[in-house]
Write a protein that holds these residues in place. Structure first.
Motif, mmCIF file in Angstrom:
data_model
loop_
_atom_site.group_PDB
_atom_site.id
_atom_site.type_symbol
_atom_site.label_atom_id
_atom_site.label_comp_id
_atom_site.label_asym_id
_atom_site.label_seq_id
_atom_site.Cartn_x
_atom_site.Cartn_y
_atom_site.Cartn_z
ATOM 1 N N LEU A 8 2.920 2.729 -2.347
ATOM 2 C CA LEU A 8 2.340 1.451 -1.935
ATOM 3 C C LEU A 8 3.426 0.441 -1.602
ATOM 4 O O LEU A 8 3.283 -0.342 -0.659
ATOM 5 C CB LEU A 8 1.416 0.892 -3.018
ATOM 6 C CG LEU A 8 0.010 1.475 -3.083
ATOM 7 C CD1 LEU A 8 -0.793 0.790 -4.189
ATOM 8 C CD2 LEU A 8 -0.713 1.350 -1.758
ATOM 9 N N ALA A 12 3.761 -1.322 1.975
ATOM 10 C CA ALA A 12 3.857 -2.778 2.138
ATOM 11 C C ALA A 12 5.076 -3.142 2.976
ATOM 12 O O ALA A 12 4.988 -4.004 3.861
ATOM 13 C CB ALA A 12 3.925 -3.452 0.771
ATOM 14 N N GLU A 13 6.192 -2.494 2.723
ATOM 15 C CA GLU A 13 7.417 -2.768 3.480
ATOM 16 C C GLU A 13 7.234 -2.439 4.967
ATOM 17 O O GLU A 13 7.573 -3.230 5.843
ATOM 18 C CB GLU A 13 8.569 -1.948 2.896
ATOM 19 C CG GLU A 13 9.891 -2.179 3.549
ATOM 20 C CD GLU A 13 10.995 -1.314 2.934
ATOM 21 O OE1 GLU A 13 11.989 -1.070 3.651
ATOM 22 O OE2 GLU A 13 10.876 -0.888 1.775
ATOM 23 N N SER A 15 4.381 -2.153 6.566
ATOM 24 C CA SER A 15 3.367 -3.050 7.114
ATOM 25 C C SER A 15 3.961 -4.411 7.443
ATOM 26 O O SER A 15 3.633 -5.005 8.477
ATOM 27 C CB SER A 15 2.195 -3.205 6.135
ATOM 28 O OG SER A 15 1.534 -1.970 5.964
ATOM 29 N N ALA A 16 4.836 -4.900 6.583
ATOM 30 C CA ALA A 16 5.501 -6.177 6.855
ATOM 31 C C ALA A 16 6.362 -6.067 8.118
ATOM 32 O O ALA A 16 6.369 -6.981 8.955
ATOM 33 C CB ALA A 16 6.343 -6.610 5.659
ATOM 34 N N LEU A 56 -3.602 1.524 6.542
ATOM 35 C CA LEU A 56 -4.244 0.753 5.478
ATOM 36 C C LEU A 56 -5.693 1.187 5.269
ATOM 37 O O LEU A 56 -6.183 1.220 4.142
ATOM 38 C CB LEU A 56 -4.174 -0.739 5.801
ATOM 39 C CG LEU A 56 -2.772 -1.341 5.771
ATOM 40 C CD1 LEU A 56 -2.762 -2.685 6.472
ATOM 41 C CD2 LEU A 56 -2.266 -1.459 4.350
ATOM 42 N N TYR A 129 3.466 -11.498 1.320
ATOM 43 C CA TYR A 129 4.556 -10.531 1.156
ATOM 44 C C TYR A 129 5.888 -11.242 0.936
ATOM 45 O O TYR A 129 6.639 -10.903 0.011
ATOM 46 C CB TYR A 129 4.632 -9.615 2.382
ATOM 47 C CG TYR A 129 5.701 -8.563 2.272
ATOM 48 C CD1 TYR A 129 5.440 -7.364 1.610
ATOM 49 C CD2 TYR A 129 6.967 -8.778 2.806
ATOM 50 C CE1 TYR A 129 6.431 -6.396 1.489
ATOM 51 C CE2 TYR A 129 7.959 -7.810 2.690
ATOM 52 C CZ TYR A 129 7.684 -6.621 2.032
ATOM 53 O OH TYR A 129 8.669 -5.651 1.903
ATOM 54 N N ILE A 134 3.106 -8.765 -3.277
ATOM 55 C CA ILE A 134 3.024 -7.556 -2.464
ATOM 56 C C ILE A 134 1.616 -6.960 -2.484
ATOM 57 O O ILE A 134 1.068 -6.601 -1.437
ATOM 58 C CB ILE A 134 4.058 -6.510 -2.927
ATOM 59 C CG1 ILE A 134 5.457 -7.120 -3.043
ATOM 60 C CG2 ILE A 134 4.041 -5.291 -2.026
ATOM 61 C CD1 ILE A 134 5.991 -7.766 -1.792
ATOM 62 N N THR A 135 1.026 -6.858 -3.647
ATOM 63 C CA THR A 135 -0.328 -6.302 -3.744
ATOM 64 C C THR A 135 -1.319 -7.188 -3.002
ATOM 65 O O THR A 135 -2.212 -6.702 -2.310
ATOM 66 C CB THR A 135 -0.753 -6.131 -5.214
ATOM 67 O OG1 THR A 135 0.214 -5.312 -5.875
ATOM 68 C CG2 THR A 135 -2.110 -5.462 -5.322
ATOM 69 N N ALA A 137 -0.633 -9.065 -0.449
ATOM 70 C CA ALA A 137 -0.394 -8.855 0.988
ATOM 71 C C ALA A 137 -1.102 -7.594 1.459
ATOM 72 O O ALA A 137 -1.796 -7.609 2.487
ATOM 73 C CB ALA A 137 1.103 -8.762 1.269
ATOM 74 N N LEU A 138 -0.941 -6.510 0.715
ATOM 75 C CA LEU A 138 -1.609 -5.254 1.098
ATOM 76 C C LEU A 138 -3.116 -5.421 1.087
ATOM 77 O O LEU A 138 -3.808 -4.958 2.004
ATOM 78 C CB LEU A 138 -1.209 -4.126 0.152
ATOM 79 C CG LEU A 138 0.111 -3.456 0.424
ATOM 80 C CD1 LEU A 138 0.454 -2.483 -0.702
ATOM 81 C CD2 LEU A 138 0.099 -2.737 1.761
ATOM 82 N N TRP A 141 -4.101 -7.552 4.201
ATOM 83 C CA TRP A 141 -4.009 -6.795 5.449
ATOM 84 C C TRP A 141 -5.116 -5.746 5.545
ATOM 85 O O TRP A 141 -5.725 -5.572 6.584
ATOM 86 C CB TRP A 141 -2.646 -6.126 5.576
ATOM 87 C CG TRP A 141 -1.520 -7.044 5.928
ATOM 88 C CD1 TRP A 141 -1.563 -8.127 6.772
ATOM 89 C CD2 TRP A 141 -0.185 -6.967 5.456
ATOM 90 N NE1 TRP A 141 -0.328 -8.715 6.848
ATOM 91 C CE2 TRP A 141 0.541 -8.023 6.056
ATOM 92 C CE3 TRP A 141 0.487 -6.102 4.593
ATOM 93 C CZ2 TRP A 141 1.895 -8.238 5.817
ATOM 94 C CZ3 TRP A 141 1.828 -6.318 4.350
ATOM 95 C CH2 TRP A 141 2.523 -7.379 4.953
#
Length: 186
Positions: A8, A12-13, A15-16, A56, A129, A134-135, A137-138, A141
């Motif tokens: 995850l 996240a990285e 996805s950013a 996602l 993010y 981070i969570t 942000a995920l 998204w």
């Protein structure tokens, strides 16, 4: 992030990175600095960000540990929307279905509004993010992809692909005949 799996964290990285690439591309397109590249670059940006969304959408629901969202000031999207609308003047609106699974009701979509809406959702998640949530942000998204920006990005992508096809394939019959003749008789 310590309670987050490595998979995850990597998602996240990535996805950013994808969100930043999309925002950079559509901002450049909206600036009008390369109008001849506007359609293909927007098509490419939407295609790439839809891969992010598909990743996602393919995973289990991300649930943030806290059940509230801190106040975030979203970016002003009007300059982006206006810049793209100006580039696509006369081509911006397209026919769309309200919901292709439950209705045949037609509505009107707008490439510039869709592109800006996707940008807003991605920027919102990116702010989480960048602030270390981070969570969150995920979750944002993923949720916004499934509830809004995925559909809008796909609709705009289809409209742009159709537009590009018409530009490249709808040629004058005489021009096509001459090109075919030239190709067959070098």
């Amino acid at each position: 992030m310590s309670d987050m799996s490595d998979d995850l964290a990597r998602l996240a990285e990535v996805s950013a990175e994808d969100a930043r690439a999309y925002l950079g591309t559509v901002t450049e397109v909206a600036s009008g600095s390369a109008p001849d590249a506007a359609i293909p670059m927007t098509l490419l940006a939407l295609s790439q960000v839809l891969v992010m969304g598909a990743r996602l959408g393919a995973i289990e629901d991300v649930v943030p540990t806290e059940r509230f969202e801190p106040d975030i000031v979203d970016p002003e999207l009007d300059p982006l929307r206006t810049g793209i609308a100006n580039l696509f003047e006369g081509l911006d609106e397209y026919a769309d279905l309200v919901d292709p699974l439950t209705s045949t009701e037609l509505t009107t979509g707008s490439i510039s509004s869709d592109v800006a809406g996707v940008a807003g959702a991605l920027a919102h998640g990116l702010r989480h993010y960048d602030e270390g949530r981070i969570t969150e942000a995920l979750w944002w998204w993923q949720f916004s992809y499934l509830s809004d920006w995925g559909e809008r990005a796909a609709a705009a992508l289809r409209a742009l692909q159709s537009l590009l096809g018409h530009i490249r394939l709808d040629a004058d019959e005489e021009t096509i005949s001459e090109a075919e003749f030239d190709a067959l008789h070098p």
